[in-house]
Write a protein that holds these residues in place. Structure first.
Motif, PDB file in Angstrom:
ATOM      1  N   GLU A   1       0.850  -1.194   0.000  1.00  0.00           N
ATOM      2  CA  GLU A   1       0.000   0.000   0.000  1.00  0.00           C
ATOM      3  C   GLU A   1       0.882   1.240   0.000  1.00  0.00           C
ATOM      4  O   GLU A   1       1.869   1.303   0.749  1.00  0.00           O
ATOM      5  CB  GLU A   1      -0.862   0.031   1.274  1.00  0.00           C
ATOM      6  CG  GLU A   1      -1.978  -0.989   1.301  1.00  0.00           C
ATOM      7  CD  GLU A   1      -3.088  -0.646   0.309  1.00  0.00           C
ATOM      8  OE1 GLU A   1      -3.156   0.513  -0.139  1.00  0.00           O
ATOM      9  OE2 GLU A   1      -3.863  -1.559  -0.027  1.00  0.00           O
TER      10      GLU A   1
ATOM     11  N   ASN B   1       0.967   5.586   0.182  1.00  0.00           N
ATOM     12  CA  ASN B   1       0.306   6.861   0.412  1.00  0.00           C
ATOM     13  C   ASN B   1       1.227   7.944  -0.143  1.00  0.00           C
ATOM     14  O   ASN B   1       2.377   8.043   0.272  1.00  0.00           O
ATOM     15  CB  ASN B   1       0.068   7.044   1.923  1.00  0.00           C
ATOM     16  CG  ASN B   1      -0.715   8.306   2.215  1.00  0.00           C
ATOM     17  OD1 ASN B   1      -1.458   8.788   1.356  1.00  0.00           O
ATOM     18  ND2 ASN B   1      -0.548   8.837   3.414  1.00  0.00           N
TER      19      ASN B   1
ATOM     20  N   ASP C   1       4.845   7.118   1.217  1.00  0.00           N
ATOM     21  CA  ASP C   1       4.883   6.231   2.386  1.00  0.00           C
ATOM     22  C   ASP C   1       4.456   4.828   1.975  1.00  0.00           C
ATOM     23  O   ASP C   1       3.394   4.650   1.374  1.00  0.00           O
ATOM     24  CB  ASP C   1       3.935   6.750   3.479  1.00  0.00           C
ATOM     25  CG  ASP C   1       4.564   7.896   4.268  1.00  0.00           C
ATOM     26  OD1 ASP C   1       5.816   8.005   4.260  1.00  0.00           O
ATOM     27  OD2 ASP C   1       3.803   8.682   4.867  1.00  0.00           O
TER      28      ASP C   1
ATOM     29  N   ALA D   1       3.609   1.165   3.540  1.00  0.00           N
ATOM     30  CA  ALA D   1       3.330   0.487   4.808  1.00  0.00           C
ATOM     31  C   ALA D   1       4.083  -0.838   4.876  1.00  0.00           C
ATOM     32  O   ALA D   1       4.161  -1.574   3.893  1.00  0.00           O
ATOM     33  CB  ALA D   1       1.826   0.248   4.945  1.00  0.00           C
ATOM     34  N   ASP D   2       4.650  -1.115   6.058  1.00  0.00           N
ATOM     35  CA  ASP D   2       5.252  -2.418   6.331  1.00  0.00           C
ATOM     36  C   ASP D   2       6.246  -2.853   5.250  1.00  0.00           C
ATOM     37  O   ASP D   2       6.193  -3.973   4.743  1.00  0.00           O
ATOM     38  CB  ASP D   2       4.118  -3.465   6.464  1.00  0.00           C
ATOM     39  CG  ASP D   2       4.559  -4.636   7.349  1.00  0.00           C
ATOM     40  OD1 ASP D   2       5.637  -4.527   7.967  1.00  0.00           O
ATOM     41  OD2 ASP D   2       3.827  -5.638   7.386  1.00  0.00           O
TER      42      ASP D   2
ATOM     43  N   ASP E   1       7.194   4.814  12.177  1.00  0.00           N
ATOM     44  CA  ASP E   1       6.365   3.893  12.979  1.00  0.00           C
ATOM     45  C   ASP E   1       6.950   2.482  13.026  1.00  0.00           C
ATOM     46  O   ASP E   1       6.213   1.498  12.961  1.00  0.00           O
ATOM     47  CB  ASP E   1       4.931   3.825  12.427  1.00  0.00           C
ATOM     48  CG  ASP E   1       4.274   5.196  12.398  1.00  0.00           C
ATOM     49  OD1 ASP E   1       4.704   6.061  13.197  1.00  0.00           O
ATOM     50  OD2 ASP E   1       3.369   5.398  11.585  1.00  0.00           O
TER      51      ASP E   1
ATOM     52  N   ASP F   1       7.331   1.196   8.688  1.00  0.00           N
ATOM     53  CA  ASP F   1       6.910   1.819   7.425  1.00  0.00           C
ATOM     54  C   ASP F   1       8.091   2.543   6.791  1.00  0.00           C
ATOM     55  O   ASP F   1       8.934   3.115   7.485  1.00  0.00           O
ATOM     56  CB  ASP F   1       5.771   2.824   7.658  1.00  0.00           C
ATOM     57  CG  ASP F   1       4.496   2.122   8.117  1.00  0.00           C
ATOM     58  OD1 ASP F   1       4.461   0.871   8.037  1.00  0.00           O
ATOM     59  OD2 ASP F   1       3.578   2.815   8.566  1.00  0.00           O
TER      60      ASP F   1
END
Ligand SMILES: [Zn+2]
Length: 483
Positions: free
Chosen positions: A53, A55, A68, A70-71, A97, A100
């Motif tokens: 995903e 962003n 960004d 994720a994971d 986080d 990420d």
């Protein structure tokens, strides 16, 4: 080029450490980054181990784009990315986080970002594509009106005016006298659009020893452009002049925007087995042309279907669908006939330096051949999947001879059939190369000027052509008497 700084190197070091840690915690990794810099956009491709995903958002002061993931962890060397010629002045990365990945692109100009994910294909795995479009620098204006764009030179405009005059019952010969002031003949160059196939993300066919079609066709395209530009009366326009991808529709749009008289796409074939070899030349198939007519018609439905002539507009709005279709069909048929003629000339010359895969011009529905008004050819220079041809396609001397053949065919056609406003047409009408004592009247000509140019008294010129006054018309052929 120095893009790195101390803090970035530190960060890189930390990331390298992170890369050594077990990766089971991450859903995906960025294994590679690729950047393609085109004149009107930059494309950044993230090669991912699995779909992730993303962003994507912009920030100002300083201008930057944040991506960004994720994971996801970074397993690629950002330093190795060549940013030259793109809107990106620097790339920074960091971890957010805990797991990420944040990638920050520092930008040196305004961009319109767009991003999408791509599923694996034969070449690549999962990808995230981030496009940075440069506002105001689109290679083409969009949307285009194909019908309006079709009217490109004075001869066509004059034909339309004549057609309109006939519809209105006027006698066009008397109503369109050519008077002072004389306009000089435009003597414009004939414009050849050179389109090296594929590029950027799309390598095209790949040879047994790794030769990429996109590379050899770019080299050949550049050679062809140099030959064209070195020839009086011709000018080349490169549809792609570096390693980036241009959409198929956009290729024809660029050709139209550049007012190309002819379009040639350069490729190298491939097949499953190494045996097939030889050159081939393609024009648009009749069925492709026919369905394309329908498509152009549909696309132009809601636009102003105005054919703008120089001094007489012919509106198709009030003509019925059938007539519009017929007009477009006529144009496309004429274009296709030119394509086939030029294709024959090119094939003939290719056959002197290489085997031919097929003995005649083939026809297929290639999208890049679908300009309704620009004769277009696609040349498959050889089979890159054939080891012998793969080797030869890389040789400068061979590339040169192939492009001599291609340009030779194009040049032969245009010398015989020059567009009216071109330098070649002007030269022909001066009697150069033809040895004739006829002259075809061009826009802006006057009788006295023609007489002076040929060293003939006006009265004698008038008498030889049974002219009463000074009224002449464009396209009329005058006999030039010997003085
Ligand atoms: Zn190709």
């Amino acid at each position: 080029m120095s893009r790195g700084n101390v803090s970035r190197r530190l960060l890189g070091g930390l990331l390298a450490l992170a890369a050594l840690m077990p990766s089971a915690a991450f859903a995906a990794s960025v294994d590679n980054l690729r950047l393609w810099a085109a004149p009107d956009h930059a494309r950044l491709v993230f090669d991912l181990s699995s779909s992730a995903e993303a962003n994507v958002f912009s920030l100002d002061d300083p201008r930057r784009l944040v991506i960004d993931l994720a994971d996801t962890r970074l397993a690629a060397d950002v330093e190795r990315l060549d940013l030259e010629g793109s809107a990106i002045s620097d790339v920074r990365t960091g971890v957010r986080d805990g797991d990420d990945l944040r990638v920050v692109l520092e930008l040196n100009r305004e961009v319109e970002p767009r991003h999408f994910r791509l599923a694996p294909n034969e070449q690549y795995g999962h990808r995230l594509v981030v496009d940075l479009e440069y506002p105001g620098e689109s290679a083409v204006e969009d949307p285009i009106d194909p019908i309006e764009a079709m009217i490109r030179d004075q001869e066509i405009a004059a034909d339309r005016a004549q057609a309109q005059a006939r519809v209105q019952g006027r006698d066009v010969v008397d109503s369109a006298p050519v008077q002072e002031p004389a306009q000089p003949h435009p003597k414009r160059d004939i414009i050849i659009a050179v389109d090296p196939g594929h590029g950027g993300e799309d390598p095209g066919a790949i040879g047994p020893s790794g030769t990429r079609e996109k590379d050899v066709v770019l080299e050949m395209g550049r050679r062809l452009a140099r030959k064209i530009n070195a020839t009086e009366g011709f000018k080349a326009v490169m549809i792609r002049d570096d390693d980036y991808y241009v959409g198929l529709r956009q290729r024809t749009r660029i050709a139209r925007e550049q007012k190309a008289d002819f379009f040639v796409s350069i490729h190298a074939d491939a097949f499953r087995s190494p045996r097939p070899h030889g050159s081939s030349v393609f024009a648009l198939s009749q069925s492709g042309a026919t369905s394309e007519t329908a498509q152009w018609l549909a696309a132009s439905e809601n636009r102003s279907d105005l054919i703008g002539g120089v001094d007489g507009n012919l509106s198709l709005d009030d003509k019925d669908e059938v007539l519009r279709g017929v007009l477009l069909d006529l144009t496309m048929t004429a274009t296709l006939n030119d394509s086939l003629t030029i294709g024959g000339q090119v094939l003939d010359r290719l056959g002197r330096i290489n085997d031919l895969h097929k003995p005649r011009v083939e026809q297929a529905g290639f999208v890049v051949l679908k300009s309704p008004d620009i004769p277009s050819l696609l040349v498959e220079t050889g089979f890159i999947s054939n080891p012998d041809e793969e080797r030869r396609l890389q040789q400068p001397g061979y590339q040169d001879r192939m492009m001599d053949a291609v340009f030779g065919g194009i040049r032969a056609h245009f010398r015989r059939n020059p567009p009216p406003a071109s330098l070649l047409a002007w030269q022909r009408d001066q009697g150069r190369g033809t040895g004739g004592n006829e002259y075809r009247i061009q826009p802006g000509d006057t009788l006295s000027e023609i007489a002076a140019r040929h060293g003939v008294p006006v009265a004698q010129l008038r008498q030889a052509n049974e002219l009463n006054g000074d009224v002449i018309r464009v396209g009329q052929v005058l006999q030039i008497p010997r003085s």
